[in-house]
Design an enzyme around this catalytic site. Structure first.
Site, mmCIF file in Angstrom:
data_model
loop_
_atom_site.group_PDB
_atom_site.id
_atom_site.type_symbol
_atom_site.label_atom_id
_atom_site.label_comp_id
_atom_site.label_asym_id
_atom_site.label_seq_id
_atom_site.Cartn_x
_atom_site.Cartn_y
_atom_site.Cartn_z
ATOM 1 N N HIS A 281 4.462 3.242 0.199
ATOM 2 C CA HIS A 281 5.825 2.967 0.658
ATOM 3 C C HIS A 281 6.359 4.149 1.456
ATOM 4 O O HIS A 281 6.967 3.977 2.511
ATOM 5 C CB HIS A 281 6.753 2.692 -0.525
ATOM 6 C CG HIS A 281 8.185 2.573 -0.124
ATOM 7 N ND1 HIS A 281 8.683 1.466 0.554
ATOM 8 C CD2 HIS A 281 9.238 3.418 -0.260
ATOM 9 C CE1 HIS A 281 9.964 1.638 0.801
ATOM 10 N NE2 HIS A 281 10.333 2.815 0.323
ATOM 11 N N SER A 282 6.145 5.326 0.966
ATOM 12 C CA SER A 282 6.521 6.549 1.667
ATOM 13 C C SER A 282 5.647 7.671 1.120
ATOM 14 O O SER A 282 4.800 7.447 0.246
ATOM 15 C CB SER A 282 8.007 6.878 1.452
ATOM 16 O OG SER A 282 8.233 7.312 0.120
ATOM 17 N N GLU B 27 -0.047 13.284 7.737
ATOM 18 C CA GLU B 27 -0.763 14.511 7.359
ATOM 19 C C GLU B 27 0.142 15.733 7.492
ATOM 20 O O GLU B 27 0.032 16.685 6.704
ATOM 21 C CB GLU B 27 -2.009 14.677 8.242
ATOM 22 C CG GLU B 27 -3.091 13.640 7.983
ATOM 23 C CD GLU B 27 -3.549 13.626 6.533
ATOM 24 O OE1 GLU B 27 -3.640 14.720 5.918
ATOM 25 O OE2 GLU B 27 -3.797 12.533 5.995
ATOM 26 N N SER C 36 19.750 5.194 5.006
ATOM 27 C CA SER C 36 18.844 5.041 3.871
ATOM 28 C C SER C 36 19.172 3.901 2.909
ATOM 29 O O SER C 36 18.269 3.216 2.438
ATOM 30 C CB SER C 36 18.768 6.353 3.081
ATOM 31 O OG SER C 36 18.119 7.351 3.829
#
EC number: 1.2.4.4
Length: 449
Positions: free
Chosen positions: A340-341, A125, A211
């Site tokens: 996923h993200s 959030e 990443s």
């Protein structure tokens, strides 16, 4: 003798035949070359190796000869079974597989999983409100993190992908540092130079996340090989998703680990969708565990939503990896309930009903809660109190992280070279001049001096 001289003329010193060989060819035994009969020798060899019972001698494979042309079909063997200990109602299926863990340890499993879930909700959030730039939740995969982390020694080295925050959570990584990393503030061990959720902790033997997919796999194998050579009595665990298993780095890592006999656990979280691609479009074989035997790696498939199954498999893999110096592959079947993200909208490739099924009917936290309730180790009052307490802890760390300033911009240039090279020093000086001239256009009051 004439044949020998002819051979010597063709394969003389200029073609690689030395003087010693010329002398050998002039010996009386060389006269036998004139009576050499290739057809007769070939017949003798055929008589010697004509039976299918003879073993192949090829160095590249271990197999038998056959006289029938037949290609191996990918689906002739039934799928690799999924090992589990608890059913979906939290009941132990086979008492002999019950790890019989003490109450406090199982409660730590539960608290770690639920605390991670609470942190996920608040930080997700937070990103949606523009407070942080990016986030990845762990919804539905908490059992794979905690079950595996609990089976390791605290000094075992962890290479994560980016959805293994529960491993750090189980190792008591402070909430304040989780938040500091996601906010990139002055308390962030990475000094604000990484994307959110790219955690790392030297004290807890957790290598910093990077990443690019699957780059950690060959790196982890190298670390495991070093541990083997040092007789460190230590295992390396390398986490990745089934999508990352499609990368070439996975092949290189598996093959090196097997041939170098490294004490490593490859832990694949098969959550069904990689970044946004369903498994039906990722591969045609039987998942990731089926690839292990092809590399010579001991492999198992487990129910990733059963924290005890994950624990048992990882514990045994760790024991044998250290004792036998060999790699193990664990494929934990689970489901990514969240996107996923925060850059992903999973409704584009799966239905809401599908997600709701896994969230409501087969969630690792729900399954463990049912187990605790059946043992009398947990009740509804404790559940309410813990939910309230865990949210308060997360919110306190969240508010503290938000109040702290960002690291100094000049830290962009540190921690790479022991002595800063001239070119980098010039860039640092250029930044200083720029900020001195145009500093009013930047929110420098939000940064540490």
């Amino acid at each position: 003798m004439a044949v020998a001289i002819s051979v010597a003329r063709v394969w003389g010193p200029r073609r690689g035949l030395g003087q010693a060989t010329l002398l050998l060819l002039r010996q009386p035994m060389a006269r036998g070359l004139a009576r050499f009969h290739p057809l007769r020798q070939q017949q003798q060899q055929q008589q010697q190796f004509s039976s299918l019972d003879d073993k192949p001698q090829f160095p590249g494979a271990s197999a038998e000869f056959v006289d029938k042309l037949e290609f191996i079909q990918p689906n002739v063997i039934s799928g690799i079974p999924i090992y589990r200990v608890m059913d979906r109602q939290g009941q132990i299926i086979n008492p002999s597989e019950d790890p019989n863990l003490p109450q406090e340890k199982v409660l730590k499993f539960y608290r770690s999983m639920t605390l991670l879930n609470t942190m996920d909700r608040i930080l997700y959030e937070s990103q949606r409100q523009g407070r942080i730039s990016f986030y990845m939740t762990n919804y539905g995969e908490e059992g794979t993190h905690v079950g595996s982390a609990a089976a390791l020694d605290s000094t075992d080295l962890v290479f994560g992908q980016y959805r293994e925050a529960g491993v750090l959570m189980y190792r008591d990584y402070p909430l304040e540092l989780f938040m500091a990393q996601c906010y990139g503030n002055v308390s962030d061990p990475g000094k604000g130079r990484q994307m959110p959720v790219h955690y790392g902790c030297n004290e807890r033997h957790f290598v910093t996340i990077s990443s690019p997919l699957a780059t950690q796999i060959p790196q982890a194998v190298g670390a495991a090989y070093a541990a083997k050579r040092a007789n460190a009595n230590r295992v390396v665990i390398c986490y990745f998703g089934e999508g990352a298993a499609s990368e070439g780095d996975a092949h290189a890592g598996f093959n090196f680990a097997a041939t170098l006999e490294c004490p490593i656990i490859f832990f694949c979280r098969n959550n069904g969708y990689a970044i946004s691609t369903p498994t039906s479009e990722q591969y045609r074989g039987d998942g990731i565990a089926a690839r292990g035997p092809g590399y010579g790696i001991m492999s198992i498939r487990v129910d990733g939503n059963d924290v005890f199954a994950v624990y048992n498999a990882t514990k045994e893999a760790r024991r044998r990896a250290v004792a036998e110096n060999q790699p193990f592959l664990i494929e934990a079947m689970t489901y990514r309930i969240g996107h996923h993200s925060t850059s992903d909208d999973s409704s584009a490739y799966r239905s809401v009903d599908e997600v709701n099924y896994w969230d409501k009917q087969d969630h690792p936290i729900s399954r463990l809660r049912l187990y605790l309730l059946s043992r009398g180790w947990w009740d509804e009052e404790q559940e309410k109190a813990w939910r309230k307490q865990s949210r308060k802890k997360v919110m306190e760390a969240f508010e503290q992280a938000e109040r702290k300033p960002k690291p100094s911009p000049y830290l962009l240039f540190s921690d790479v070279y022991q002595e800063m090279p001239t070119q980098l020093r010039k860039q640092q000086e250029s930044l200083a001049r720029h900020l001195q001239t145009y500093g009013e256009h930047y929110p420098l009051d939000h940064f540490d001096k």
